[in-house]
Enzyme design. Structure first.
Site, PDB file in Angstrom:
ATOM      1  N   GLU A  61       0.836  -1.210   0.000  1.00  0.00           N
ATOM      2  CA  GLU A  61       0.000   0.000   0.000  1.00  0.00           C
ATOM      3  C   GLU A  61       0.872   1.262   0.000  1.00  0.00           C
ATOM      4  O   GLU A  61       0.516   2.285  -0.572  1.00  0.00           O
ATOM      5  CB  GLU A  61      -0.898   0.033   1.243  1.00  0.00           C
ATOM      6  CG  GLU A  61      -1.970  -1.050   1.267  1.00  0.00           C
ATOM      7  CD  GLU A  61      -2.672  -1.153   2.616  1.00  0.00           C
ATOM      8  OE1 GLU A  61      -3.835  -1.597   2.634  1.00  0.00           O
ATOM      9  OE2 GLU A  61      -2.068  -0.817   3.668  1.00  0.00           O
ATOM     10  N   ASP A 112     -12.109  -3.768  -2.750  1.00  0.00           N
ATOM     11  CA  ASP A 112     -13.109  -4.841  -2.873  1.00  0.00           C
ATOM     12  C   ASP A 112     -14.476  -4.364  -2.396  1.00  0.00           C
ATOM     13  O   ASP A 112     -14.586  -3.435  -1.616  1.00  0.00           O
ATOM     14  CB  ASP A 112     -12.668  -6.069  -2.058  1.00  0.00           C
ATOM     15  CG  ASP A 112     -12.319  -5.690  -0.630  1.00  0.00           C
ATOM     16  OD1 ASP A 112     -11.163  -5.343  -0.364  1.00  0.00           O
ATOM     17  OD2 ASP A 112     -13.214  -5.709   0.229  1.00  0.00           O
TER      18      ASP A 112
END
Ligand code: SAH
Length: 234
Positions: free
Chosen positions: A13, A198
């Site tokens: 990330e 998601d």
């Protein structure tokens, strides 16, 4: 705004941001504990990025590592603003799409702490920790706003969904509320920047969808962090 420190759970990330700002690792800063500090400069200001670190070759995701990292950062680096940057799940029924970037809104909740309903225990469990008002920032920079809600699992139990629905959570992650609790204790403002990997109600297996979208979401996250920094440091 003097000192800004970003907290990330996963190396993937943070990697695009570390690369963009050419941040350098300060080896051993938190030794023997796992968090890892990167430092650099932007517009003449020092930028701090701290990752939860790894054990057994895996990133330490979740509330306990996030709590430890936040406490270490707030007691040593003492930033003026903490930014929890990361990925999250979101809900297509609430208008979210993969790759959307959100700023934290209202306050930050837990969705898997069920410790009683009376005498303040419900509020204690959920937390409702403060985050900075990012309404104007979101408006100016073109980001969405959403309430972050945190739990210790990547999947979502029916009880978690019930709690998320009740508290109008929009962004499901595994660190924000833990960090927000420590930030509140230190009276340090917190902002979350979350990029959607998601959809919790999209019908796909979460881990698979998360893996598929992680690097795209990390790129979006980097761009968002950059914009937020420019906004805060202008
Ligand atoms: N098995 C995964 C582990 C990652 S856990 C892997 O293969 O890498 C997911 C991380 O992304 C956590 O740090 C969490 O904050 C965030 N995240 C992304 N989507 C999430 C979701 N739907 N629910 C909870 N956390 C999510």
């Amino acid at each position: 705004m003097k000192k800004i420190c970003f907290l990330f759970a996963m190396h993937a990330e943070a990697a695009p941001l570390i690369e963009k700002f050419d941040l350098k690792e300060e080896k051993g800063f938190f030794a023997p504990l796992p968090p890892v500090l990167y430092k650099g400069e932007h517009n003449g200001k020092e930028i701090f990025v701290v990752l939860n670190g790894q054990q057994n070759g895996l990133d330490l995701v979740g509330c306990e590592p996030a709590t430890l990292t936040a406490q270490l950062v707030l007691s040593t680096i003492r930033p003026d603003l903490l930014i929890n940057a990361g990925t999250c799940g979101a809900f297509k029924s609430k208008g979210s799409a993969i790759g959307d970037v959100y700023l934290s809104d209202k306050n930050i909740c837990f969705h898997d702490r069920r410790v009683g309903d009376n005498g303040g225990w419900y509020e204690m469990g959920v937390g409702f920790y403060p985050c900075m008002d990012a309404t104007e920032m979101a408006d100016e920079l073109g980001f969405k706003l959403g309430r972050c809600t945190t739990g210790s699992s990547l999947d979502m139990a029916a009880e978690d969904l019930a709690m998320i629905t009740k508290n109008e959570g929009m962004l499901k992650d595994m660190e924000a509320a833990a960090i927000a609790w420590v930030a509140q204790l230190h009276n340090t403002p917190l902002l979350c920047i979350k990029s959607v990997t998601d959809l919790c109600d999209g019908g796909r297996a979460t881990e698979e969808e998360f893996r598929e979208n992680l690097s795209m979401a990390a790129q979006k996250l980097k761009e968002a962090c950059f914009k937020v920094l420019d906004y805060l440091l202008k």
